[in-house]
Design an enzyme around this catalytic site. Structure first.
Site, short mmCIF file in Angstrom:
data_model
loop_
_atom_site.label_atom_id
_atom_site.label_comp_id
_atom_site.label_asym_id
_atom_site.label_seq_id
_atom_site.Cartn_x
_atom_site.Cartn_y
_atom_site.Cartn_z
N LYS A 81 0.81 -1.23 0.00
CA LYS A 81 0.00 0.00 0.00
C LYS A 81 0.84 1.27 0.00
O LYS A 81 2.02 1.26 0.36
CB LYS A 81 -1.01 -0.04 1.16
CG LYS A 81 -2.17 -0.97 0.81
CD LYS A 81 -3.28 -1.01 1.82
CE LYS A 81 -4.39 -1.94 1.29
NZ LYS A 81 -5.39 -2.27 2.30
N ARG A 134 -3.69 -10.39 4.59
CA ARG A 134 -4.10 -10.30 3.18
C ARG A 134 -2.94 -9.71 2.38
O ARG A 134 -2.61 -8.54 2.55
CB ARG A 134 -5.34 -9.41 3.08
CG ARG A 134 -5.91 -9.32 1.68
CD ARG A 134 -7.11 -8.38 1.63
NE ARG A 134 -7.69 -8.34 0.31
CZ ARG A 134 -7.22 -7.60 -0.69
NH1 ARG A 134 -6.15 -6.84 -0.52
NH2 ARG A 134 -7.81 -7.63 -1.87
N1 HH2 Z 1 -7.44 -3.88 0.78
C1 HH2 Z 1 -7.77 -3.86 -0.53
C2 HH2 Z 1 -8.86 -4.57 -1.01
N2 HH2 Z 1 -9.61 -5.34 -0.18
N3 HH2 Z 1 -10.02 -6.21 1.98
C3 HH2 Z 1 -9.71 -6.27 3.28
N4 HH2 Z 1 -10.42 -7.05 4.11
N5 HH2 Z 1 -8.65 -5.55 3.81
C4 HH2 Z 1 -7.88 -4.75 3.03
O1 HH2 Z 1 -6.95 -4.10 3.57
C5 HH2 Z 1 -8.18 -4.66 1.63
C6 HH2 Z 1 -9.28 -5.42 1.13
C7 HH2 Z 1 -6.94 -3.03 -1.47
O2 HH2 Z 1 -5.91 -3.80 -2.06
P1 HH2 Z 1 -5.97 -4.47 -3.51
O3 HH2 Z 1 -7.04 -5.50 -3.59
O4 HH2 Z 1 -4.63 -4.96 -3.89
O5 HH2 Z 1 -6.27 -3.26 -4.47
P2 HH2 Z 1 -7.55 -2.83 -5.27
O6 HH2 Z 1 -8.61 -2.52 -4.29
O7 HH2 Z 1 -7.09 -1.63 -6.05
O8 HH2 Z 1 -7.96 -3.98 -6.15
#
Ligand code: HH2
Length: 277
Positions: free
Chosen positions: A212, A247
């Site tokens: 992040k 995660r």
């Molecule tokens: N962070 C993201 C997405 N989903 N779910 C939970 N429970 N906790 C988190 O910290 C979290 C999440 C963001 O990361 P990412 O999926 O890599 O990015 P994007 O939302 O741009 O797909």
């Protein structure tokens, strides 16, 4: 048998902040998921809508076209991992649960879709309730809190009570402070530092720091792929503070780091005569 679980991220999106477009093709997403499982992921989190700051919402039909073939493909490919669906839409959750998912990871903590809590309850599924201030389009505009940890804690308590009142068994609930979702660098650090105050709520705490932007701000690493060491550091710290679900995009290094951390922190050192170093 480890006391933590790694949740490997499978983003079937064109626009996710760190891996957007890499696994938009269903077969590539399935292959990636199976690889994450082989590296040690106990949970595979499949998402078809980015939640990065400023991300545009995706219509349900499109989200379904992205995620359902991937869940089916993972199962057909022999996956033994728990499958999680990263969605805020009840319609997507229902189809994903029918396809074999058993955990709903809703970054709105059951707030976006009034049908979501009932869907989780009826399926007897697990759910992850995450804190977010505002929504992805607005959340990074000057987030402010009286006390970020106490505010997040009372939000999670309220959502847990709501989930229970909708018929979701408390034992099926996990809690997540939502690192980066309406938080400054300092807010994220404070949440990590005082994570034990959320662990005290008595449910498994999920932590998502992977690649992040606050890690980029602290280290000067522009490219999300270059934030793996920083990701590992935050996960080790979060384990020590009591988080048990992690995660991440980079499963192998986090698995190694947490295995050593868990062995050091949790296990009594019995073989004092060992010369192994
Ligand atoms: N962070 C993201 C997405 N989903 N779910 C939970 N429970 N906790 C988190 O910290 C979290 C999440 C963001 O990361 P990412 O999926 O890599 O990015 P994007 O939302 O741009 O797909």
């Amino acid at each position: 048998m480890s006391d933590f679980r790694i949740m490997g991220v499978i983003n079937v999106t064109p626009d996710s902040f760190s891996d957007g477009g890499r696994y938009l093709d269903g077969a590539a997403a399935v292959a990636h998921g199976l690889e994450l499982e082989a590296e040690g992921a106990a949970i595979l989190d499949v998402g078809g809508e980015s939640t990065r700051p400023g991300a545009a919402p995706v219509p349900e039909s499109q989200e379904l076209r992205r995620v359902i073939p991937v869940i089916e493909g993972l199962i057909a490919g022999g996956s033994r991992a728990q499958i999680s669906i990263d969605t805020s839409k009840a319609g997507v959750a229902v189809r994903a649960l029918n396809a074999g998912a058993s955990l709903v990871n809703d970054v709105t903590a059951l707030r976006a879709d009034p049908k979501m809590a009932g869907v989780v309850a009826d399926a007897g599924a697990e759910c992850c309730l995450m804190h977010m201030l505002g929504d992805p389009r607005t959340m990074q505009r000057n987030p402010s809190y009286a006390d970020v940890v106490l505010d997040v804690r009372s939000f999670l308590e309220e959502r847990m009570a709501f989930a229970a009142s909708a018929g979701i068994a408390v034992e099926r609930i996990m809690l997540d402070p939502g690192i980066g979702f309406g938080k400054t660098v300092e807010h994220n650090l404070e949440l990590l530092r005082r994570l034990d105050e959320l662990v005290a709520l008595g449910r498994p705490v999920v932590i998502g720091t992977s690649r992040k932007s606050f890690l980029g701000r602290l280290t000067g690493r522009e490219a999300p792929d270059d934030r793996v060491a920083a990701t590992v550091a935050t996960n080790v710290l979060a384990y020590e503070r009591g988080a048990r679900v992690f995660r991440v995009h980079d499963v192998a290094p986090v698995r190694d780091a947490l295995t050593v951390t868990a062995a050091t922190v949790s296990a009594p050192w019995t073989n004092r005569t060992s010369t192994t170093r």
